[in-house]
Design a protein around this motif. Structure first.
Motif, PDB file in Angstrom:
ATOM      1  N   GLN A 130       0.869  50.121 -32.972  1.00 52.54           N
ATOM      2  CA  GLN A 130       2.139  50.017 -32.238  1.00 52.54           C
ATOM      3  C   GLN A 130       2.227  48.626 -31.602  1.00 52.54           C
ATOM      4  O   GLN A 130       1.242  48.153 -31.021  1.00 52.54           O
ATOM      5  N   ALA A 131       3.393  48.022 -31.747  1.00 53.66           N
ATOM      6  CA  ALA A 131       3.547  46.632 -31.306  1.00 53.66           C
ATOM      7  C   ALA A 131       4.181  46.585 -29.917  1.00 53.66           C
ATOM      8  O   ALA A 131       5.234  47.186 -29.692  1.00 53.66           O
ATOM      9  N   LEU A 132       3.532  45.876 -29.003  1.00 55.13           N
ATOM     10  CA  LEU A 132       4.047  45.786 -27.634  1.00 55.13           C
ATOM     11  C   LEU A 132       4.657  44.410 -27.383  1.00 55.13           C
ATOM     12  O   LEU A 132       4.032  43.376 -27.621  1.00 55.13           O
ATOM     13  N   TRP A 133       5.890  44.442 -26.888  1.00 60.54           N
ATOM     14  CA  TRP A 133       6.624  43.224 -26.549  1.00 60.54           C
ATOM     15  C   TRP A 133       7.066  43.310 -25.101  1.00 60.54           C
ATOM     16  O   TRP A 133       7.286  44.403 -24.580  1.00 60.54           O
ATOM     17  N   PHE A 134       7.225  42.146 -24.466  1.00 60.90           N
ATOM     18  CA  PHE A 134       7.818  42.152 -23.122  1.00 60.90           C
ATOM     19  C   PHE A 134       9.060  41.271 -23.139  1.00 60.90           C
ATOM     20  O   PHE A 134       9.053  40.176 -23.717  1.00 60.90           O
ATOM     21  N   LEU A 135      10.120  41.762 -22.520  1.00 59.70           N
ATOM     22  CA  LEU A 135      11.380  41.018 -22.456  1.00 59.70           C
ATOM     23  C   LEU A 135      11.691  40.728 -20.999  1.00 59.70           C
ATOM     24  O   LEU A 135      11.778  41.642 -20.179  1.00 59.70           O
ATOM     25  N   SER A 136      11.831  39.455 -20.699  1.00 60.33           N
ATOM     26  CA  SER A 136      12.213  39.073 -19.342  1.00 60.33           C
ATOM     27  C   SER A 136      13.673  38.629 -19.393  1.00 60.33           C
ATOM     28  O   SER A 136      14.041  37.807 -20.223  1.00 60.33           O
ATOM     29  N   THR A 137      14.497  39.186 -18.523  1.00 60.77           N
ATOM     30  CA  THR A 137      15.917  38.821 -18.594  1.00 60.77           C
ATOM     31  C   THR A 137      16.519  38.584 -17.212  1.00 60.77           C
ATOM     32  O   THR A 137      16.143  39.259 -16.254  1.00 60.77           O
ATOM     33  N   THR A 138      17.413  37.624 -17.137  1.00 61.96           N
ATOM     34  CA  THR A 138      18.158  37.416 -15.896  1.00 61.96           C
ATOM     35  C   THR A 138      19.633  37.792 -16.086  1.00 61.96           C
ATOM     36  O   THR A 138      20.494  37.385 -15.318  1.00 61.96           O
ATOM     37  N   ILE A 153      26.033  36.007 -16.682  1.00 61.62           N
ATOM     38  CA  ILE A 153      25.299  35.611 -17.891  1.00 61.62           C
ATOM     39  C   ILE A 153      23.906  35.171 -17.490  1.00 61.62           C
ATOM     40  O   ILE A 153      23.738  34.386 -16.558  1.00 61.62           O
ATOM     41  N   GLY A 154      22.924  35.694 -18.160  1.00 60.98           N
ATOM     42  CA  GLY A 154      21.549  35.278 -17.876  1.00 60.98           C
ATOM     43  C   GLY A 154      20.858  34.841 -19.146  1.00 60.98           C
ATOM     44  O   GLY A 154      21.492  34.684 -20.190  1.00 60.98           O
ATOM     45  N   GLN A 155      19.564  34.644 -19.017  1.00 63.17           N
ATOM     46  CA  GLN A 155      18.773  34.256 -20.182  1.00 63.17           C
ATOM     47  C   GLN A 155      17.696  35.300 -20.396  1.00 63.17           C
ATOM     48  O   GLN A 155      17.192  35.876 -19.432  1.00 63.17           O
ATOM     49  N   SER A 156      17.341  35.503 -21.659  1.00 65.73           N
ATOM     50  CA  SER A 156      16.319  36.499 -21.955  1.00 65.73           C
ATOM     51  C   SER A 156      15.227  35.864 -22.798  1.00 65.73           C
ATOM     52  O   SER A 156      15.517  35.083 -23.712  1.00 65.73           O
ATOM     53  N   THR A 157      13.991  36.202 -22.485  1.00 65.99           N
ATOM     54  CA  THR A 157      12.850  35.670 -23.234  1.00 65.99           C
ATOM     55  C   THR A 157      11.968  36.823 -23.671  1.00 65.99           C
ATOM     56  O   THR A 157      11.672  37.719 -22.890  1.00 65.99           O
ATOM     57  N   LEU A 158      11.562  36.754 -24.945  1.00 60.98           N
ATOM     58  CA  LEU A 158      10.771  37.831 -25.535  1.00 60.98           C
ATOM     59  C   LEU A 158       9.407  37.289 -25.933  1.00 60.98           C
ATOM     60  O   LEU A 158       9.304  36.175 -26.449  1.00 60.98           O
ATOM     61  N   ALA A 159       8.359  38.083 -25.694  1.00 59.41           N
ATOM     62  CA  ALA A 159       7.027  37.649 -26.130  1.00 59.41           C
ATOM     63  C   ALA A 159       6.252  38.818 -26.701  1.00 59.41           C
ATOM     64  O   ALA A 159       6.348  39.947 -26.211  1.00 59.41           O
ATOM     65  N   ALA A 160       5.477  38.526 -27.741  1.00 61.13           N
ATOM     66  CA  ALA A 160       4.560  39.523 -28.300  1.00 61.13           C
ATOM     67  C   ALA A 160       3.388  39.640 -27.334  1.00 61.13           C
ATOM     68  O   ALA A 160       2.841  38.636 -26.896  1.00 61.13           O
ATOM     69  N   ASP A 192       3.976  32.173 -25.015  1.00 60.83           N
ATOM     70  CA  ASP A 192       3.272  32.329 -23.740  1.00 60.83           C
ATOM     71  C   ASP A 192       4.255  32.810 -22.672  1.00 60.83           C
ATOM     72  O   ASP A 192       5.047  32.034 -22.133  1.00 60.83           O
ATOM     73  N   ILE A 193       4.164  34.080 -22.368  1.00 59.68           N
ATOM     74  CA  ILE A 193       5.152  34.673 -21.447  1.00 59.68           C
ATOM     75  C   ILE A 193       4.838  34.362 -19.977  1.00 59.68           C
ATOM     76  O   ILE A 193       5.719  34.423 -19.117  1.00 59.68           O
ATOM     77  N   LEU A 194       3.596  33.985 -19.672  1.00 60.70           N
ATOM     78  CA  LEU A 194       3.211  33.851 -18.258  1.00 60.70           C
ATOM     79  C   LEU A 194       4.100  32.904 -17.445  1.00 60.70           C
ATOM     80  O   LEU A 194       4.556  33.270 -16.357  1.00 60.70           O
ATOM     81  N   PRO A 195       4.370  31.679 -17.951  1.00 55.60           N
ATOM     82  CA  PRO A 195       5.244  30.802 -17.155  1.00 55.60           C
ATOM     83  C   PRO A 195       6.618  31.423 -16.913  1.00 55.60           C
ATOM     84  O   PRO A 195       7.181  31.288 -15.823  1.00 55.60           O
ATOM     85  N   VAL A 196       7.135  32.140 -17.916  1.00 53.37           N
ATOM     86  CA  VAL A 196       8.454  32.783 -17.766  1.00 53.37           C
ATOM     87  C   VAL A 196       8.380  33.877 -16.704  1.00 53.37           C
ATOM     88  O   VAL A 196       9.272  34.028 -15.865  1.00 53.37           O
ATOM     89  N   LEU A 197       7.277  34.631 -16.728  1.00 53.19           N
ATOM     90  CA  LEU A 197       7.133  35.719 -15.749  1.00 53.19           C
ATOM     91  C   LEU A 197       7.048  35.163 -14.332  1.00 53.19           C
ATOM     92  O   LEU A 197       7.611  35.733 -13.400  1.00 53.19           O
ATOM     93  N   TRP A 198       6.354  34.050 -14.171  1.00 57.36           N
ATOM     94  CA  TRP A 198       6.253  33.455 -12.828  1.00 57.36           C
ATOM     95  C   TRP A 198       7.606  32.906 -12.362  1.00 57.36           C
ATOM     96  O   TRP A 198       7.972  33.018 -11.202  1.00 57.36           O
ATOM     97  N   GLN A 199       8.350  32.315 -13.302  1.00 55.57           N
ATOM     98  CA  GLN A 199       9.680  31.809 -12.916  1.00 55.57           C
ATOM     99  C   GLN A 199      10.585  32.960 -12.498  1.00 55.57           C
ATOM    100  O   GLN A 199      11.324  32.881 -11.519  1.00 55.57           O
ATOM    101  N   LYS A 200      10.497  34.056 -13.237  1.00 56.13           N
ATOM    102  CA  LYS A 200      11.325  35.231 -12.908  1.00 56.13           C
ATOM    103  C   LYS A 200      10.868  35.846 -11.590  1.00 56.13           C
ATOM    104  O   LYS A 200      11.685  36.285 -10.786  1.00 56.13           O
ATOM    105  N   LEU A 201       9.538  35.835 -11.394  1.00 51.81           N
ATOM    106  CA  LEU A 201       9.002  36.380 -10.145  1.00 51.81           C
ATOM    107  C   LEU A 201       9.524  35.567  -8.956  1.00 51.81           C
ATOM    108  O   LEU A 201       9.897  36.128  -7.920  1.00 51.81           O
ATOM    109  N   ALA A 202       9.568  34.247  -9.125  1.00 56.52           N
ATOM    110  CA  ALA A 202      10.066  33.385  -8.047  1.00 56.52           C
ATOM    111  C   ALA A 202      11.524  33.728  -7.732  1.00 56.52           C
ATOM    112  O   ALA A 202      11.917  33.863  -6.565  1.00 56.52           O
ATOM    113  N   ILE A 203      12.320  33.924  -8.776  1.00 54.36           N
ATOM    114  CA  ILE A 203      13.743  34.257  -8.581  1.00 54.36           C
ATOM    115  C   ILE A 203      13.872  35.609  -7.878  1.00 54.36           C
ATOM    116  O   ILE A 203      14.598  35.762  -6.889  1.00 54.36           O
TER     117      ILE A 203
END
Ligand code: PAF
Length: 319
Positions: A130-138, A153-160, A192-203
Protein backbone atom coordinates in the motif's frame (compact mmCIF):
# COMPACT_ATOMS: atom_id res chain seq x y z
CA UNK A 1 -4.35 8.67 -17.33
CA UNK A 2 -3.94 4.95 -16.78
CA UNK A 3 -6.78 4.57 -14.31
CA UNK A 4 -9.87 6.64 -13.86
CA UNK A 5 -10.46 4.98 -10.53
CA UNK A 6 -13.02 6.70 -8.35
CA UNK A 7 -11.41 8.82 -5.72
CA UNK A 8 -12.71 7.94 -2.29
CA UNK A 9 -12.64 10.81 0.19
CA UNK A 10 -13.01 10.33 3.92
CA UNK A 11 -15.30 12.55 5.97
CA UNK A 12 -17.16 15.75 5.33
CA UNK A 13 -14.56 18.31 6.29
CA UNK A 14 -14.03 21.48 4.27
CA UNK A 15 -11.07 20.27 2.19
CA UNK A 16 -12.58 16.85 1.49
CA UNK A 17 -15.89 18.31 0.34
CA UNK A 18 -14.13 20.96 -1.74
CA UNK A 19 -12.29 18.17 -3.57
CA UNK A 20 -15.41 16.01 -3.92
CA UNK A 21 -17.57 18.82 -5.32
CA UNK A 22 -14.92 20.03 -7.75
CA UNK A 23 -14.54 16.48 -9.11
CA UNK A 24 -18.29 15.96 -9.34
CA UNK A 25 -18.71 19.22 -11.22
CA UNK A 26 -16.31 17.83 -13.82
CA UNK A 27 -18.32 14.57 -13.87
CA UNK A 28 -15.38 12.64 -12.49
CA UNK A 29 -15.92 9.64 -10.24
CA UNK A 30 -15.79 10.38 -6.54
CA UNK A 31 -17.30 8.78 -3.47
CA UNK A 32 -17.37 9.69 0.21
CA UNK A 33 -16.63 7.54 3.23
CA UNK A 34 -18.76 9.03 5.98
CA UNK A 35 -19.57 8.52 9.61
CA UNK A 36 -23.10 7.37 10.11
CA UNK A 37 -23.66 8.87 13.49
CA UNK A 38 -23.72 12.35 11.95
CA UNK A 39 -27.25 13.72 12.25
CA UNK A 40 -27.48 14.81 8.61
CA UNK A 41 -26.82 11.23 7.46
CA UNK A 42 -28.71 9.21 10.00
CA UNK A 43 -32.06 9.31 8.25
CA UNK A 44 -31.29 8.95 4.57
CA UNK A 45 -27.70 7.75 4.33
CA UNK A 46 -27.27 10.61 1.87
CA UNK A 47 -25.35 13.82 2.26
CA UNK A 48 -26.52 16.98 0.45
CA UNK A 49 -23.85 19.56 -0.14
CA UNK A 50 -24.24 23.06 -1.57
CA UNK A 51 -20.94 24.08 -3.10
CA UNK A 52 -20.02 27.70 -3.80
CA UNK A 53 -16.89 28.32 -5.82
CA UNK A 54 -14.57 31.33 -5.74
CA UNK A 55 -16.67 33.21 -8.30
CA UNK A 56 -19.78 32.78 -6.13
CA UNK A 57 -21.39 30.18 -8.42
CA UNK A 58 -23.29 27.48 -6.51
CA UNK A 59 -24.15 23.89 -7.35
CA UNK A 60 -25.92 21.18 -5.36
CA UNK A 61 -24.44 17.75 -4.83
CA UNK A 62 -25.77 14.58 -3.27
CA UNK A 63 -23.49 11.83 -2.03
CA UNK A 64 -24.45 8.39 -0.87
CA UNK A 65 -21.97 7.29 1.69
CA UNK A 66 -19.86 4.54 0.15
CA UNK A 67 -19.69 2.65 3.41
CA UNK A 68 -23.46 2.64 3.71
CA UNK A 69 -24.27 1.57 0.17
CA UNK A 70 -21.44 -0.80 -0.62
CA UNK A 71 -20.26 -2.38 2.57
CA UNK A 72 -22.21 -4.07 5.25
CA UNK A 73 -19.36 -6.26 6.39
CA UNK A 74 -15.76 -6.30 5.16
CA UNK A 75 -16.01 -7.38 1.50
CA UNK A 76 -14.18 -10.42 0.09
CA UNK A 77 -12.60 -8.22 -2.57
CA UNK A 78 -11.54 -4.91 -1.07
CA UNK A 79 -12.86 -2.08 -3.18
CA UNK A 80 -10.97 1.05 -2.38
CA UNK A 81 -7.91 1.62 -4.49
CA UNK A 82 -7.28 5.35 -4.05
CA UNK A 83 -8.36 7.24 -0.97
CA UNK A 84 -7.83 10.74 0.33
CA UNK A 85 -7.92 10.98 4.12
CA UNK A 86 -8.29 14.69 4.96
CA UNK A 87 -9.20 14.16 8.59
CA UNK A 88 -7.89 15.93 11.69
CA UNK A 89 -4.37 15.00 12.80
CA UNK A 90 -5.65 13.26 15.94
CA UNK A 91 -8.13 11.16 13.91
CA UNK A 92 -5.71 9.65 11.35
CA UNK A 93 -4.62 6.53 13.25
CA UNK A 94 -8.12 5.37 14.27
CA UNK A 95 -9.32 6.14 10.75
CA UNK A 96 -6.59 3.99 9.16
CA UNK A 97 -7.51 1.11 11.45
CA UNK A 98 -11.19 1.44 10.49
CA UNK A 99 -10.45 1.62 6.76
CA UNK A 100 -7.87 -1.13 6.44
CA UNK A 101 -10.34 -4.04 5.87
CA UNK A 102 -11.85 -2.14 2.92
CA UNK A 103 -8.64 -1.17 1.17
CA UNK A 104 -7.09 -2.97 -1.78
CA UNK A 105 -3.75 -4.51 -0.85
CA UNK A 106 -2.23 -2.08 -3.38
CA UNK A 107 -4.26 0.98 -2.44
CA UNK A 108 -2.89 4.49 -2.66
CA UNK A 109 -3.59 6.44 0.53
CA UNK A 110 -3.24 10.21 0.60
CA UNK A 111 -3.29 11.73 4.07
CA UNK A 112 -3.75 15.47 4.48
CA UNK A 113 -4.05 17.53 7.63
CA UNK A 114 -2.66 20.50 9.49
CA UNK A 115 0.13 19.99 11.95
CA UNK A 116 3.15 17.75 11.83
CA UNK A 117 2.16 14.26 10.66
CA UNK A 118 3.29 11.14 12.52
CA UNK A 119 4.55 9.53 9.32
CA UNK A 120 6.23 6.54 11.00
CA UNK A 121 3.08 5.64 12.89
CA UNK A 122 0.94 5.93 9.74
CA UNK A 123 3.31 3.65 7.80
CA UNK A 124 3.04 0.98 10.46
CA UNK A 125 -0.70 0.73 9.81
CA UNK A 126 -0.23 -0.11 6.12
CA UNK A 127 0.46 -3.32 4.23
CA UNK A 128 3.75 -3.57 2.33
CA UNK A 129 2.21 -2.88 -1.10
CA UNK A 130 0.00 0.00 0.00
CA UNK A 131 1.39 3.36 -1.04
CA UNK A 132 1.39 6.22 1.46
CA UNK A 133 1.37 9.83 0.31
CA UNK A 134 1.06 13.08 2.23
CA UNK A 135 -0.63 16.16 0.79
CA UNK A 136 -0.04 19.55 2.30
CA UNK A 137 -2.47 22.22 1.17
CA UNK A 138 -3.21 25.86 1.90
CA UNK A 139 -6.47 25.83 -0.05
CA UNK A 140 -9.09 27.59 2.02
CA UNK A 141 -12.64 26.37 2.34
CA UNK A 142 -15.42 27.14 4.74
CA UNK A 143 -17.77 24.45 5.95
CA UNK A 144 -21.30 25.55 6.76
CA UNK A 145 -24.37 23.60 7.83
CA UNK A 146 -25.52 23.32 4.22
CA UNK A 147 -22.23 22.72 2.44
CA UNK A 148 -18.90 24.18 1.59
CA UNK A 149 -17.55 27.38 0.11
CA UNK A 150 -14.17 27.76 -1.58
CA UNK A 151 -12.79 30.89 0.06
CA UNK A 152 -9.19 31.15 -1.02
CA UNK A 153 -6.71 29.87 -3.57
CA UNK A 154 -3.88 27.95 -1.99
CA UNK A 155 -1.06 25.70 -3.00
CA UNK A 156 -0.84 21.96 -2.58
CA UNK A 157 2.25 19.77 -2.37
CA UNK A 158 2.30 16.00 -2.59
CA UNK A 159 5.06 13.65 -1.47
CA UNK A 160 5.58 9.91 -1.50
CA UNK A 161 6.11 8.79 2.09
CA UNK A 162 6.79 5.07 2.12
CA UNK A 163 9.02 2.95 -0.18
CA UNK A 164 5.97 1.59 -2.06
CA UNK A 165 4.82 5.10 -2.99
CA UNK A 166 8.37 6.12 -3.89
CA UNK A 167 8.80 3.23 -6.30
CA UNK A 168 5.47 3.69 -8.11
CA UNK A 169 5.83 4.11 -11.85
CA UNK A 170 5.84 7.56 -13.41
CA UNK A 171 2.43 6.84 -14.93
CA UNK A 172 0.93 5.82 -11.56
CA UNK A 173 2.32 8.99 -9.98
CA UNK A 174 1.06 11.12 -12.84
CA UNK A 175 -2.43 9.60 -12.62
CA UNK A 176 -2.59 10.43 -8.93
CA UNK A 177 -1.21 13.92 -9.42
CA UNK A 178 -3.65 14.61 -12.23
CA UNK A 179 -6.66 13.45 -10.22
CA UNK A 180 -5.64 15.53 -7.19
CA UNK A 181 -5.06 18.54 -9.43
CA UNK A 182 -8.58 18.20 -10.83
CA UNK A 183 -9.87 18.02 -7.26
CA UNK A 184 -7.84 20.74 -5.57
CA UNK A 185 -6.09 22.86 -8.18
CA UNK A 186 -2.39 22.70 -8.98
CA UNK A 187 -0.46 20.11 -6.98
CA UNK A 188 3.33 20.02 -6.99
CA UNK A 189 5.18 16.77 -6.44
CA UNK A 190 8.16 16.98 -4.09
CA UNK A 191 10.78 14.45 -3.05
CA UNK A 192 11.31 16.07 0.33
CA UNK A 193 8.16 17.02 2.19
CA UNK A 194 9.86 18.21 5.40
CA UNK A 195 10.57 21.81 4.34
CA UNK A 196 6.97 22.10 3.09
CA UNK A 197 5.63 20.71 6.37
CA UNK A 198 7.65 23.22 8.38
CA UNK A 199 6.47 26.10 6.20
CA UNK A 200 2.87 24.98 6.66
CA UNK A 201 3.46 24.53 10.37
CA UNK A 202 4.72 28.11 10.58
CA UNK A 203 1.59 29.37 8.80
CA UNK A 204 -0.74 27.30 10.96
CA UNK A 205 1.05 28.11 14.23
CA UNK A 206 0.39 31.79 13.54
CA UNK A 207 -3.00 31.91 11.83
CA UNK A 208 -4.92 29.14 13.57
CA UNK A 209 -4.52 29.99 17.28
CA UNK A 210 -4.80 33.77 16.84
CA UNK A 211 -7.98 33.55 14.75
CA UNK A 212 -9.45 31.04 17.21
CA UNK A 213 -8.72 33.28 20.20
CA UNK A 214 -9.89 36.48 18.54
CA UNK A 215 -12.76 34.68 16.78
CA UNK A 216 -11.90 36.53 13.63
CA UNK A 217 -11.51 35.74 9.94
CA UNK A 218 -7.99 35.24 8.60
CA UNK A 219 -7.94 38.66 6.92
CA UNK A 220 -8.19 40.48 10.26
CA UNK A 221 -4.72 39.23 11.13
CA UNK A 222 -3.33 41.88 8.78
CA UNK A 223 -4.16 44.51 11.44
CA UNK A 224 -0.97 46.36 12.48
CA UNK A 225 -1.64 45.79 16.19
CA UNK A 226 -1.25 42.02 15.68
CA UNK A 227 2.09 42.37 13.88
CA UNK A 228 4.27 42.13 17.05
CA UNK A 229 2.54 38.89 18.13
CA UNK A 230 2.79 37.38 14.64
CA UNK A 231 6.43 38.31 14.48
CA UNK A 232 7.21 36.88 17.95
CA UNK A 233 5.43 33.60 17.20
CA UNK A 234 7.20 33.19 13.90
CA UNK A 235 10.63 33.96 15.37
CA UNK A 236 10.05 31.16 17.88
CA UNK A 237 9.03 28.76 15.10
CA UNK A 238 12.23 29.62 13.19
CA UNK A 239 14.29 29.08 16.33
CA UNK A 240 12.97 25.60 16.96
CA UNK A 241 13.14 24.74 13.25
CA UNK A 242 16.83 25.66 13.22
CA UNK A 243 17.42 23.40 16.23
CA UNK A 244 15.76 20.60 14.22
CA UNK A 245 18.13 21.26 11.32
CA UNK A 246 15.55 23.06 9.16
CA UNK A 247 16.45 26.30 7.49
CA UNK A 248 13.26 28.31 7.98
CA UNK A 249 14.10 31.89 7.12
CA UNK A 250 12.19 34.45 9.18
CA UNK A 251 11.74 37.09 6.45
CA UNK A 252 10.51 34.77 3.70
CA UNK A 253 8.18 32.92 6.06
CA UNK A 254 6.79 36.17 7.42
CA UNK A 255 5.92 37.25 3.90
CA UNK A 256 4.41 33.79 3.23
CA UNK A 257 2.23 34.11 6.35
CA UNK A 258 0.95 37.49 5.17
CA UNK A 259 0.37 36.12 1.65
CA UNK A 260 -1.82 33.36 3.12
CA UNK A 261 -3.63 35.89 5.33
CA UNK A 262 -4.42 37.89 2.20
CA UNK A 263 -5.27 34.90 -0.03
CA UNK A 264 -7.59 33.44 2.64
CA UNK A 265 -8.87 36.70 4.13
CA UNK A 266 -12.51 35.67 3.82
CA UNK A 267 -11.88 32.33 5.51
CA UNK A 268 -12.45 31.20 9.04
CA UNK A 269 -9.41 29.11 9.93
CA UNK A 270 -9.95 25.43 10.62
CA UNK A 271 -9.20 26.01 14.31
CA UNK A 272 -11.80 28.74 14.60
CA UNK A 273 -14.30 26.46 12.84
CA UNK A 274 -13.43 23.68 15.32
CA UNK A 275 -13.93 25.98 18.30
CA UNK A 276 -17.23 27.26 16.93
CA UNK A 277 -18.51 23.71 16.44
CA UNK A 278 -17.24 22.48 19.82
CA UNK A 279 -14.85 20.00 18.17
CA UNK A 280 -11.32 19.20 19.41
CA UNK A 281 -8.70 21.43 17.77
CA UNK A 282 -5.39 20.48 16.15
CA UNK A 283 -3.43 22.70 18.56
CA UNK A 284 -1.53 19.68 19.87
CA UNK A 285 -0.25 18.75 16.40
CA UNK A 286 0.67 22.38 15.64
CA UNK A 287 1.79 24.47 18.64
CA UNK A 288 2.05 21.36 20.84
CA UNK A 289 4.45 19.80 18.32
CA UNK A 290 6.62 22.94 18.34
CA UNK A 291 6.78 22.93 22.13
CA UNK A 292 7.70 19.24 22.25
CA UNK A 293 10.57 19.90 19.81
CA UNK A 294 11.61 22.95 21.83
CA UNK A 295 11.70 20.91 25.05
CA UNK A 296 14.01 18.35 23.41
CA UNK A 297 16.41 21.18 22.56
CA UNK A 298 15.95 22.91 25.92
CA UNK A 299 14.45 25.98 24.24
CA UNK A 300 11.58 28.05 25.55
CA UNK A 301 8.91 29.50 23.29
CA UNK A 302 6.98 31.80 25.62
CA UNK A 303 4.59 33.23 23.01
CA UNK A 304 3.64 29.84 21.62
CA UNK A 305 3.34 28.43 25.13
CA UNK A 306 0.91 31.17 26.11
CA UNK A 307 -1.16 30.65 22.97
CA UNK A 308 -1.36 26.89 23.55
CA UNK A 309 -2.62 27.46 27.10
CA UNK A 310 -5.17 30.02 25.89
CA UNK A 311 -6.52 27.78 23.12
CA UNK A 312 -6.73 24.81 25.50
CA UNK A 313 -8.61 26.99 27.97
CA UNK A 314 -10.94 28.21 25.25
CA UNK A 315 -11.65 24.63 24.11
CA UNK A 316 -12.32 23.52 27.70
CA UNK A 317 -14.71 26.39 28.20
CA UNK A 318 -16.66 25.11 25.20
CA UNK A 319 -17.06 21.53 26.38
O1 PAF B 1 -6.06 25.57 8.98
C1 PAF B 1 -6.42 26.39 8.14
O2 PAF B 1 -7.48 27.01 8.21
C2 PAF B 1 -5.53 26.60 6.93
O3 PAF B 1 -4.41 25.77 7.07
C3 PAF B 1 -5.07 28.03 6.71
C4 PAF B 1 -3.97 28.02 5.67
C5 PAF B 1 -4.57 28.63 7.99
C6 PAF B 1 -6.13 28.88 6.07
O4 PAF B 1 -7.24 29.11 6.86
Amino acid sequence: MNELVPLTIVGQGAIGLLAACQLQRQRLPVQLWLRHNESNLRQTGKLSVDFTDLSGQSTSHIYTSVNASVFTTAPATPLITRIVIPVKAYAVLPCLAELQPYLSSQAQLIISHNGMPELEAYQQQLKAEQALWFLSTTQAALRSASGVQHTGIGQSTLAAINPTARKQSASQQQALLQQLTLALGPVTLTADILPVLWQKLAINAVINPITALHRCRNGELAAPELAPLISALLREVCLVAAAEGMDLTYASNLSRVYQVIEATKANKSSMLQDIEHGRPTEINAITGYLLRCAARHKLTLPHNERLLAQVQQLAQGQS
